[in-house]
Design a protein around this motif. Sequence first.
Motif, mmCIF file in Angstrom:
data_model
loop_
_atom_site.group_PDB
_atom_site.id
_atom_site.type_symbol
_atom_site.label_atom_id
_atom_site.label_comp_id
_atom_site.label_asym_id
_atom_site.label_seq_id
_atom_site.Cartn_x
_atom_site.Cartn_y
_atom_site.Cartn_z
ATOM 1 N N CYS A 1 0.980 -1.170 -0.194
ATOM 2 C CA CYS A 1 0.064 0.063 0.283
ATOM 3 C C CYS A 1 0.931 1.388 -0.070
ATOM 4 O O CYS A 1 0.285 2.403 0.183
ATOM 5 C CB CYS A 1 -1.053 0.057 1.149
ATOM 6 N N GLN B 1 -10.280 4.120 5.604
ATOM 7 C CA GLN B 1 -10.154 4.128 4.303
ATOM 8 C C GLN B 1 -9.678 3.015 3.516
ATOM 9 O O GLN B 1 -8.797 2.498 4.298
ATOM 10 C CB GLN B 1 -9.928 5.445 3.747
ATOM 11 N N THR B 2 -10.082 2.832 2.269
ATOM 12 C CA THR B 2 -9.329 1.867 1.587
ATOM 13 C C THR B 2 -8.048 2.392 1.286
ATOM 14 O O THR B 2 -7.920 3.479 0.839
ATOM 15 C CB THR B 2 -10.093 1.748 0.347
#
Lengths: 576, 224
Positions: free
Chosen positions: B114, B215-216
Amino acid sequence: MPKITIDNKEYAFEGQPKLLQFCLDHGVELPHFCYHPALSVPANCRQCLVEVGMPVRDRETGEISRNDDGEPIVRWGPKMTTSCSVDMADGMAVRTHRSSELVEQAQRDNLEFLLVNHPLDCPICDQAGHCPLQNQTYKYGPEGSRFEFRKVQKPKKVVLGPRVMLDGERCINCTRCTRFTDEVSKSHQLTIIERGVKNYPMTPPGEVFDDPYSMNVIDICPVGALTSIDFRFRARIWEMSSAPSITVTNAKGANCSYWVRDNLVLRITPRANPHINDYWLPDEDRATYARFNEQRPDGPRIRGDEGLQPADWETAYARASELLGSADGSNILFLGSPHATVEDNYLLCKLAAALGASPPAYIPHVKPGAGDGWLITDDKAPNAEGCRRLGVRPVDPALVRARLEAGEIAALYALEDDPVASGLFQAAEIQDIPVVLHTYHTTNETLAAADVALPAAMVVETVGSYVSEDGHAQRVWPAKAIRGVNRTLRMEMGVSRLDSHGTPFDRWHNAANQVQCKPSWEMLPNIARGLGLEWADASPKEIMREIAQHLGAFEGATYENMGSSGVRLTEIGTLA
Amino acid sequence: MSDFIKHPVVSLPDRAPEPVFSKEELVFTEAEKEQIEAFRAQYPTPESAVMKTFWLAQEKFGFLPPEVIRLAADTLGIPFSLAYGVATFYTQYYKAQKGKYVLDVCTCFSCQLCGGYDMLRYLEEKLDIREGETTEDGLFTIQGAECLGACGTAPMLQVTNGPYVHNLSREKLDALIDALKAGKKPPFVSVTLPQDEDDLGGNRRSDAEATEVGQTPPAAETFE
C-alpha cells in the motif's frame, strides 16, 4: 507398572521420565540437538518431534475403549510434539520416524531449516566427524538444498575467552552453551544476542568468557560453532584414537578420554561418570596434555664420571640394586608419590618392608585455596588418598631434615616425584648419597643429584588405579604406546583403544614419539630381584587383586569391580 | 530489512565500548528504584521485570548503552548477560543514540503493497537522510520497521515507540514533520471501521484522543 507403546512395541517404565531420555536409554534413537540430560529442556531445536497419543477412555466407566481386535483406541495429538519435553504417562502411544511418515517428513524439513544458513564448511570444520548436525543430516536430512539465496554472514573467529572461539555462522542456537553457563557453571557469561536469523551466542560487552569450566561448552556444542582455541585445526577426529582414563591434575579423579595421534596426546575431553564429574571437566584438567608429550626422558641413565649417562635397562636396574644393597636397609629413605598409582606405591611399600626400612612417605602437593568445592580440588596430585590407604603418610620435612643431618639417610629412593623441586632437599645435600629416581620428565630437578634415573610411564601409558579425594577407586587404560614391549600394556591397549588405531596391527601405527620409559610396576620387581628378593612379575590387575585381599582399606577394589566408572571405597574411619 | 536480504551480514558488536554515561549519571533515583521494586513484585522471578525496567531506563537515559543495561540488571539482581540478550532482542530498545523522534515506517508486506516504501523514501528525501540515520539537528531518525500490526490502515508509521500515524500520504507526512518540529506529538488515534458509520453511528471510542474513519488503502507506486 505403567506402560508406554513406542512404535507398536510396549515398554514398562518407572517414575516420570521424559520421553526422549527414555527412548535414548532404551535404544530407540531420536535425532535431537538442544536436549542435554544435564541441562534444562528448552525444546527449541524442534528436531525430536514425534506423534503422541493417549488411549480413549469411556467417560462413564473410565475404561479404555478398545476396537474389535481388542486393541486400545488411541486419540493422537493434533500436532507433533517435542519428545524431550513430554512427560510419559501410562498407556501413552508414540510414533517415531520409524512408524510415521509425518514424523520422518518433519525431521527432514526441520533439518532443512537448520541448514538454511549453516555454512557447508565441514571439510575444514573441527567438529566434522563427530558432529551431531552432520551425522543427523546424513541420517535424517534432505538430500540437497533448495536454498538459492545468499546465506547470512555472521561473525567468525570470535575469541569469546582465552580458550573458546566462536564461529557464529555454524551456530544453530540450541542454547546448550548459555544454559551451561546459567545452570551448571553459574558464571552467566554467555547469552544469545540479536534475534531471528541474526542471533548467535556472545558474551555481553566488557566481559570475557573465562569461566574455569568454559571448555565444556565445546563438548556440548552440537555443531562446530564453539571450538577450542588450542585444539583448532590440530587433528581430524578420525585420525585420533581415545582411551578412557581419569585426569591427574587434581584429586577429584574426574573421568576423561585422552585423544592421541602418533603417540602424542592432543586433547583431553570429559567422559561421563555420574558418581564424580557428570559430563564436565574443568579447563585446567584439559590444559595439561602437553606434559605427556614434552620433555620426556629417553631411556634410563646412570651417573658416571661425566654425569648422567645413557644406559640400558638391565644395567640401570643392576646399578639401582647395587646402590640400595650397599646401604643399611633401615637407613634408606623411601618416598612414595601421590602421582604414582596405587600398585606402584604398594610395590614400593613391599620393597621398603623387605629391606627393613620404615614405610615410605609421600610429598603432598596441596595448594590451599586452589579448589572450588566441585571438580577442582586443593590437592594437585591424583592419588594422595590411595597413598594414605596404603599406609604411606605425608612426609614430615622436619623429621627428614633431622635424619639427614644426623647422617641417618644412607640412600634415597624417590618414586615418580621431585623431592628437590618440592623443597624437601637441596640438590647439594643429597649429592653424596645414592639416589634412585623414577621420573616423568627431564626437567625433574632431583636429576641433578640422581645416581640412577629411571623414566617412568605416565598415566596415559600405564595401567593402574588411583583413589580420589572422596575415596573413589578407578583404574586407567593406556592411551598411547611406549618404546619396548610389555605384554600387559599391549593387551590392555587392545581393550582401551577399541578403534585399534595406533596398535601395531593398523595402518595408523607409528613408532614416532614413543617414549622410552617403563611403568614402575615393571621396574620395581626387577630392582627387587637384583637385591636377592624372590619377586615375580605381576600385572597391575594381579597386584590390585592382592591389595584388595590384604588391605581392608581397599576392600572390593579389584579391576573387575572398578570397571569403567570406578568403585567407592569404604571410609577408612568407619573400618573396624 | 530489504538491505539485509541483499547484504545479509551480521556485524560483531563492539565488545569493549567506551561508556557514554559517567558513573555519577548512572544512578536511579529513589523514586525510580521504588518503581522498579514495584515491577519486580509483579512477577514470580526478578528476570521477568527486566522489560519494564528497560523501558523506564530508556525513558530516563534516552537509549540503552551497555552500562545502562548493566545498571538495570544490577538493580534487579539478574545476570548482565541475560539482560543484554533481552535488550538486543527487541528493536524497540535503542542500543544507540537516536533522534528525538524515531519514525518507524512499516515496510512489511501489507504496508509495502500500500506504499510503505513510497512513504519511507519520501521521508528520506524530505529530511535528507537515509533509512537508519539521524538528522543533523538530532530531531529525527527514520527506520524501516517490520509489521506493527495496523495493516488495516496501511501505510502507517509509529513515532518513538508511541502513537501510530495511520493512512499515510505525502501531505500527512509534511504535516507530521511540521508538527513534530513545533514540538507537537501526534495524538493517539482510534480508527473505526467505515461500515460502522451507518449501523453503529461510527462506534467511536469515547476515551480516544482522536478518531478517524478507516479508508481503503492506496496501492503502492514502488516495491522493493
